[in-house]
Design an enzyme around this catalytic site. Structure first.
Site, PDB file in Angstrom:
ATOM      1  N   HIS A 260       0.850  -1.198   0.000  1.00 12.29           N
ATOM      2  CA  HIS A 260       0.000   0.000   0.000  1.00 12.29           C
ATOM      3  C   HIS A 260       0.877   1.237   0.000  1.00 12.29           C
ATOM      4  CE1 HIS A 260      -3.201   2.802   1.097  1.00 12.29           C
ATOM      5  NE2 HIS A 260      -4.059   1.859   0.790  1.00 12.29           N
ATOM      6  N   ASP A 316      -8.008  -4.584  -0.362  1.00 11.38           N
ATOM      7  CA  ASP A 316      -8.532  -5.309  -1.523  1.00 11.38           C
ATOM      8  C   ASP A 316      -8.391  -6.822  -1.395  1.00 11.38           C
ATOM      9  OD1 ASP A 316      -9.360  -3.125  -3.203  1.00 11.38           O
ATOM     10  OD2 ASP A 316      -7.243  -2.588  -3.230  1.00 11.38           O
TER      11      ASP A 316
END
Ligand SMILES: CC(C)(COP(=O)(O)OP(=O)(O)OC[C@H]1O[C@@H](n2cnc3c(N)ncnc32)[C@H](O)[C@@H]1OP(=O)(O)O)[C@@H](O)C(=O)NCCC(=O)NCCS
Length: 378
Positions: A260, A316
């Site tokens: 991320h 996700d």
């Protein structure tokens, strides 16, 4: 070459909706940790919180919940438009078109100066986007859309409208948590797009269409679909390690749903989604995808490459498992993200209303001093 094309570190607004500290994996909405909200709040309460920076009283909560449900009906013309589209149209393109069309049927469609009326419009859009998502699942599958019920929450209504059956409580709880977790996330690309449109004095439907358009891109809302495609490609728990050796150890590919830009320790939403996708996988008897995901994450976490770079599953990774276990097609994953993020977008739109035009500069690197030769002399 402009040195900050991604605008990293540029602060464009003061906000009170969410705060992220990626170094310690912290996300809060208006003062409340995401762990607290996921455990204790409904999506409707989170919407109220994002709009008012305080939790609703019971009466306020019930009013908001029924307002969303009562306004979730979409005009027959919008359903007809969706029916007229090719069945293989990308679901995000359907949603973008349908939301744009809704503005023509909204009596307040052109207003963007009154914040209370804008809130009412946001509640209508929240319900209507839920209905559009469920209706497209039915239409794409050759089935008749089902009208929303006035007594159900957003999560319950969506599941009801996809099947016509009373929704399973574990599925509702899992979807509610998903909606809470994805509702808001600072100045992300789609939120910024919505704010840029709002700052020109344009209307809320236009701002939300801009948000949908930005979220559609694989660098933003599309990563959960890519993660699911990867789990499907792996296909079985026993294939995880050979797949990892072949595609990841060789540096040929990245694990989708890991890493991320902001969270450099862990994404707090991932652990919560992992717990809920496990509960859902167990209650539905469909554990295979969850087991593959866990095995792959564990394999990566034991690998020096991932340890050194602080790479952890992001939002996700397990949301892909959760949505797939809810029997959603991969194409519907990003529209489900919209169903949640409409809350954050509209809170930002209202926050931006009346603000200054957002107008950055570009660095001109083209030629100078040329003289135009008329076409017939060239
Ligand atoms: C999200 C993402 C773009 C963040 O990228 P970033 O902060 O710019 O980090 P970088 O792309 O510079 O990656 C840093 C290092 O980790 C590696 N890396 C990052 N994510 C990786 C992944 N998912 N699998 C394997 N390696 C990864 C990169 O190869 C790079 O290695 P290097 O230092 O040897 O070059 C990146 O982690 C990624 O591509 N993840 C997969 C896609 C995804 O899940 N996106 C959704 C994000 S919410």
């Amino acid at each position: 070459m402009a040195d900050n094309g991604g605008l990293e570190g540029v602060v464009v607004a003061d906000i009170d909706t969410s705060y992220i500290d990626g170094s310690i994996g912290k996300l809060i909405y208006s003062g409340y940790t995401i762990e607290d909200l996921a455990e204790n709040a409904s999506f409707e309460e989170v919407i109220f919180l994002l709009f008012n920076t305080r939790p609703p009283e019971r009466g306020e909560y019930e009013e908001l919940r029924s307002r969303i449900a009562e306004n979730a009906v979409i005009p027959a013309d919008v359903i007809e438009m969706m029916r007229s589209l090719p069945r293989d149209t990308a679901a995000m393109a359907v949603l973008r078109t349908a939301v744009s069309m809704l503005s023509a049927y909204d009596a307040d469609g052109e207003n963007l100066s009154d914040k209370e009326r804008a809130k009412a419009k946001a509640f209508r859009l929240t319900g209507q986007i839920t209905t559009i998502c469920a209706a497209w699942i039915r239409i794409a599958g050759g089935l008749e859309p089902i009208a929303p019920r006035r007594d159900l929450s957003v999560a319950e209504n969506f599941l009801y409208m996809t099947s016509g059956a009373d929704p399973d409580p574990t599925a509702c709880a899992a979807l509610n948590v998903y909606l809470v977790l994805l509702a808001e996330h600072g100045m992300n690309a789609s939120t910024f797009a919505s704010r840029v449109v709002t700052a020109t004095g344009s209307d809320m439907h236009s701002a939300i269409v801009a948000g949908i358009a930005a979220l559609k891109g694989p660098s933003h809302g599309g990563a959960n679909s890519e993660a699911m495609k990867m789990f499907l490609e792996i296909g079985a728990v026993d294939n995880v390690v050979p797949w990892f050796e072949k595609h990841i150890k060789t540096g040929e590919r990245r694990i989708m749903g890991i890493g991320h830009r902001v969270y450099k320790s862990n994404d707090p939403r991932a652990g919560i989604l992992k717990r809920h996708s496990k509960a859902l996988a167990e209650s539905s008897g469909k554990r295979k995808w969850y087991d593959i995901a866990v095995k792959l994450a564990d394999t990566a976490r034991a690998d020096d490459y991932f340890i050194k770079r602080n790479l952890y599953p992001n939002v996700d990774y397990y949301s892909a498992i959760l949505l797939y276990t809810l029997d959603l097609e991969i194409d519907m994953f990003t529209p489900l993200f919209v169903m949640s993020r409409i809350a954050g977008w509209s809170a930002h739109v209202i926050g931006q209303m009346g603000g200054r035009l957002i107008r950055p500069k570009a660095n001109y690197v083209g030629p100078q001093g040329l003289h135009w030769v008329p076409l017939d002399k060239r």
